[in-house]
Design an enzyme around this catalytic site. Structure first.
Site, PDB file in Angstrom:
ATOM      1  N   ILE A 113      -7.855  35.477  33.648  1.00 53.69           N
ATOM      2  CA  ILE A 113      -6.974  35.106  32.535  1.00 53.69           C
ATOM      3  C   ILE A 113      -7.460  35.872  31.306  1.00 53.69           C
ATOM      4  O   ILE A 113      -8.551  35.600  30.788  1.00 53.69           O
ATOM      5  CB  ILE A 113      -7.020  33.579  32.274  1.00 53.69           C
ATOM      6  CG1 ILE A 113      -6.677  32.812  33.558  1.00 53.69           C
ATOM      7  CG2 ILE A 113      -6.066  33.206  31.139  1.00 53.69           C
ATOM      8  CD1 ILE A 113      -6.935  31.302  33.475  1.00 53.69           C
ATOM      9  N   CYS A 156     -12.940  35.696  34.171  1.00 50.90           N
ATOM     10  CA  CYS A 156     -12.718  36.280  35.501  1.00 50.90           C
ATOM     11  C   CYS A 156     -12.232  35.208  36.481  1.00 50.90           C
ATOM     12  O   CYS A 156     -12.456  34.009  36.287  1.00 50.90           O
ATOM     13  CB  CYS A 156     -14.016  36.867  36.046  1.00 50.90           C
ATOM     14  SG  CYS A 156     -14.652  38.254  35.110  1.00 50.90           S
ATOM     15  N   GLU A 184     -13.340  34.474  39.435  1.00 50.01           N
ATOM     16  CA  GLU A 184     -14.429  33.721  40.077  1.00 50.01           C
ATOM     17  C   GLU A 184     -14.818  32.506  39.239  1.00 50.01           C
ATOM     18  O   GLU A 184     -15.018  31.408  39.748  1.00 50.01           O
ATOM     19  CB  GLU A 184     -15.673  34.611  40.244  1.00 50.01           C
ATOM     20  CG  GLU A 184     -15.487  35.812  41.134  1.00 50.01           C
ATOM     21  CD  GLU A 184     -15.032  37.053  40.369  1.00 50.01           C
ATOM     22  OE1 GLU A 184     -14.159  36.939  39.481  1.00 50.01           O
ATOM     23  OE2 GLU A 184     -15.540  38.141  40.680  1.00 50.01           O
ATOM     24  N   CYS A 201     -18.612  40.597  38.422  1.00 48.23           N
ATOM     25  CA  CYS A 201     -19.329  41.141  37.260  1.00 48.23           C
ATOM     26  C   CYS A 201     -20.649  40.382  37.088  1.00 48.23           C
ATOM     27  O   CYS A 201     -20.871  39.332  37.715  1.00 48.23           O
ATOM     28  CB  CYS A 201     -18.466  41.036  36.008  1.00 48.23           C
ATOM     29  SG  CYS A 201     -18.358  39.362  35.330  1.00 48.23           S
ATOM     30  N   CYS A 250     -20.364  36.662  36.141  1.00 52.30           N
ATOM     31  CA  CYS A 250     -19.934  35.813  37.265  1.00 52.30           C
ATOM     32  C   CYS A 250     -21.054  35.634  38.282  1.00 52.30           C
ATOM     33  O   CYS A 250     -21.197  34.559  38.864  1.00 52.30           O
ATOM     34  CB  CYS A 250     -18.689  36.384  37.930  1.00 52.30           C
ATOM     35  SG  CYS A 250     -17.211  36.131  36.929  1.00 52.30           S
TER      36      CYS A 250
END
Ligand code: THU
Length: 130
Positions: free
Chosen positions: A43, A53, A55, A86, A89
């Site tokens: 989002i 992200c 995840e 990333c 995350c």
């Protein structure tokens, strides 16, 4: 098999991706120990750094309704390469879900499996604060 469904949920979650800036669609799905699945997508935000992200969306959704034990997360993109989570995350997955299975799926539906500790060796973890 549960992973087949998990992969399908992650792929479907990509359809809800709000990514008007990058146009990079990501879907994720997290599986709890009890067998429940929570989906998430990326989002984005006009103030770019506030983007979240896929995840983290999936994990935060699960945590926000009381889930605490996880076994796997699937990340799905349209890319031909496998996209790994990333750094932010990886830390969040490690902290909230531990050394779970991280399953990457590319645009052609191929999969690659890792564990959190493969992608984030020597993590900073909650016990470090005890
Ligand atoms: N993104 C994810 O949702 N997950 C990843 O693993 C990599 C990056 C998102 C963030 C942003 O909306 C877009 O992909 C481009 O970085």
């Amino acid at each position: 098999m549960k992973y087949k469904e998990l992969i399908e949920v992650a792929r479907n979650a990509k359809n809800y991706s709000y990514s008007p800036y990058s146009k990079f669609r990501v879907g994720a799905a997290v599986l709890t120990k009890a067998g429940k699945i929570y989906s998430g997508c990326n989002i984005e935000n006009s103030s770019y750094s506030l983007t979240i992200c896929a995840e983290r969306t999936a994990l935060f959704k699960a945590i926000s309704v009381g889930e605490r034990e996880f076994v796997a997360i699937v990340i799905s993109t349209d890319e031909k390469d496998f996209i790994t989570p990333c750094g932010a995350c990886r830390q969040v997955i490690s902290d909230l879900a531990g050394n779970i299975e991280i399953i990457l799926t590319n645009g052609s539906g191929k999969i690659k499996k890792f564990r959190t500790n493969d992608l984030l060796p020597h993590p900073f973890t909650p016990p470090n604060l005890e």
